[in-house]
Design a protein around this motif. Structure first.
Motif, PDB file in Angstrom:
ATOM      1  N   ARG A  66       0.790  -1.227   0.000  1.00 33.47           N
ATOM      2  CA  ARG A  66       0.000   0.000   0.000  1.00 33.47           C
ATOM      3  C   ARG A  66       0.842   1.306   0.000  1.00 33.47           C
ATOM      4  O   ARG A  66       0.549   2.191  -0.812  1.00 33.47           O
ATOM      5  N   PRO A  67       1.854   1.454   0.838  1.00 28.85           N
ATOM      6  CA  PRO A  67       2.583   2.737   0.805  1.00 28.85           C
ATOM      7  C   PRO A  67       3.145   3.049  -0.577  1.00 28.85           C
ATOM      8  O   PRO A  67       3.205   4.200  -0.982  1.00 28.85           O
ATOM      9  N   PHE A  68       3.553   2.029  -1.285  1.00 27.73           N
ATOM     10  CA  PHE A  68       4.119   2.244  -2.622  1.00 27.73           C
ATOM     11  C   PHE A  68       3.017   2.540  -3.640  1.00 27.73           C
ATOM     12  O   PHE A  68       3.170   3.395  -4.500  1.00 27.73           O
ATOM     13  N   THR A  69       1.918   1.800  -3.527  1.00 27.09           N
ATOM     14  CA  THR A  69       0.846   1.983  -4.519  1.00 27.09           C
ATOM     15  C   THR A  69       0.246   3.386  -4.432  1.00 27.09           C
ATOM     16  O   THR A  69      -0.244   3.918  -5.419  1.00 27.09           O
ATOM     17  N   GLU A  70       0.317   3.982  -3.242  1.00 26.45           N
ATOM     18  CA  GLU A  70      -0.197   5.353  -3.110  1.00 26.45           C
ATOM     19  C   GLU A  70       0.671   6.332  -3.900  1.00 26.45           C
ATOM     20  O   GLU A  70       0.177   7.322  -4.424  1.00 26.45           O
ATOM     21  N   LEU A  89      -5.820   2.683 -11.242  1.00 27.75           N
ATOM     22  CA  LEU A  89      -6.825   1.739 -10.756  1.00 27.75           C
ATOM     23  C   LEU A  89      -6.299   0.958  -9.562  1.00 27.75           C
ATOM     24  O   LEU A  89      -6.931   0.048  -9.087  1.00 27.75           O
ATOM     25  N   LEU A  90      -5.116   1.326  -9.100  1.00 24.19           N
ATOM     26  CA  LEU A  90      -4.506   0.616  -7.981  1.00 24.19           C
ATOM     27  C   LEU A  90      -5.070   1.097  -6.662  1.00 24.19           C
ATOM     28  O   LEU A  90      -5.332   2.285  -6.521  1.00 24.19           O
ATOM     29  N   GLY A  93       1.149   2.050 -15.343  1.00 26.21           N
ATOM     30  CA  GLY A  93       2.328   2.278 -16.180  1.00 26.21           C
ATOM     31  C   GLY A  93       3.595   2.352 -15.338  1.00 26.21           C
ATOM     32  O   GLY A  93       4.649   1.830 -15.715  1.00 26.21           O
ATOM     33  N   ARG A  94       3.489   2.981 -14.179  1.00 29.28           N
ATOM     34  CA  ARG A  94       4.644   3.060 -13.274  1.00 29.28           C
ATOM     35  C   ARG A  94       4.997   1.675 -12.729  1.00 29.28           C
ATOM     36  O   ARG A  94       6.183   1.370 -12.530  1.00 29.28           O
TER      37      ARG A  94
END
Lengths: 214, 103
Positions: free
Chosen positions: A115-119, A175-176, A125-126
């Motif tokens: 979660r911390p990264f997906t934010e 969409l993450l 694309g990233r």
């Protein structure tokens, strides 16, 4: 008479600069021969190249093997092919541990999905870019352990393609982490695919050189 | 080879300065392990000759030999031990130092 007669000539002979030089050159030639027999350069280039073409062209979302598992499986495939080669030719895998690389890629990819990264990531694309960078870093490690400059350069190109995908993919629809139904940017997908194709070509060229050596 | 101590040539170890044994050690360092036939074909040695070199290196604790079967075919794998890897590094270092002096 062995193929490495210069090595033999030094048994009890008087040492000369030429003798020692030739002996060290023979050591280097033996190292090249062993690496060629191991297919130490062509197998990783071909497998990683096919992996990048596969996901770059086919897309990350519609693929039968989820992208998180594709890369670790590719490194397991490199290990399996090397083991097969070992059984056939009688020369071991060498210093590189592809299973460790596989575990690294798997854990790093899973970390990206936390979660911390997906934010921060916000767009798929990233994620594609980071995935490509992770593969590049793993191959840099393999190339460094094997002291193979060609593998290291190939890995840096892969990582650079990943950086491009991170930058270009930033505008992708976020969409993450709700769903994995992502639509990737065609541009960075194509760059990843082309990078893979370049690796496949380099792998085929290496395979030809390895077969032609000695 | 008998110059005063400190000269790189004095650091050569007879056991592995022998060219075939040095070549075996170099192959094993690069490959981690190799089978008898690979070593034999790569170095162009006879069975008996290679067997004697391997026995000498095994006795010194530089390599380990693992004899087994694959199917019905006997297969012997040789692996470089840490002691052997250290000896090989010393040898190659001495060779390079000698070369620097001769240059």
């Amino acid at each position: 008479m062995t193929k490495y007669s210069a090595l033999q000539s030094l048994c009890v002979a008087e040492l000369t600069w030429e003798d020692e030089m030739t002996q060290l050159e023979d050591v280097a030639a033996l190292q090249r021969r062993v690496r060629a027999d191991q297919r130490a350069r062509s197998i990783p280039l071909l497998v990683i190249g096919v992996l990048l073409v596969n996901y770059g062209v086919d897309g990350f979302t519609s693929h039968p093997i989820a992208w998180q598992y594709g890369a670790p499986l590719a490194f397991v495939a490199i290990w399996a092919l090397s083991k097969l080669n070992e059984s056939r030719t009688g020369v071991g895998l060498g210093r590189t541990d592809y299973l460790v690389a596989s575990a690294f890629v798997f854990m790093a990819t899973e970390l990206v999905m936390l979660r911390p990264f997906t934010e921060w990531i916000k767009s798929f694309g990233r994620v594609e870019g980071l995935w490509t960078i992770i593969i590049g870093v793993a191959v840099v490690g393999i190339g460094a352990v094997a002291a193979d400059p060609v593998l290291v350069v190939a890995a840096l190109i892969v990582a650079a393609a990943g950086v491009y995908a991170v930058i270009e993919g930033a505008n992708d629809i976020s969409l993450l982490p709700v769903s994995y139904v992502f639509q990737s940017q065609p541009t960075h997908g194509a760059v990843i695919g082309y990078t893979g194709a370049a690796l496949v070509l380099a792998g085929l060229w290496s395979y030809r050189s390895e077969r032609g050596l000695f | 080879l008998t110059e005063a101590s400190g000269h790189p040539a004095s650091e050569f170890e007879d056991l592995i300065h022998q060219p075939n044994r040095l070549a075996i050690m170099v192959i094993l360092k690069e490959a981690k392990r190799a089978d008898f036939n690979y070593l034999k074909n790569t170095l162009g040695l006879t069975d008996g000759n290679l067997g004697r070199h391997l026995a000498a290196l095994e006795e010194a604790g530089y390599i380990a030999l693992d004899k087994g079967f694959e199917g019905r075919r006997p297969r012997t794998w040789a692996t470089l031990r840490p002691k052997g890897a250290a000896a090989l590094n010393r040898e190659l270092r001495a060779m390079r130092r000698l070369l620097d002096r001769l240059e």
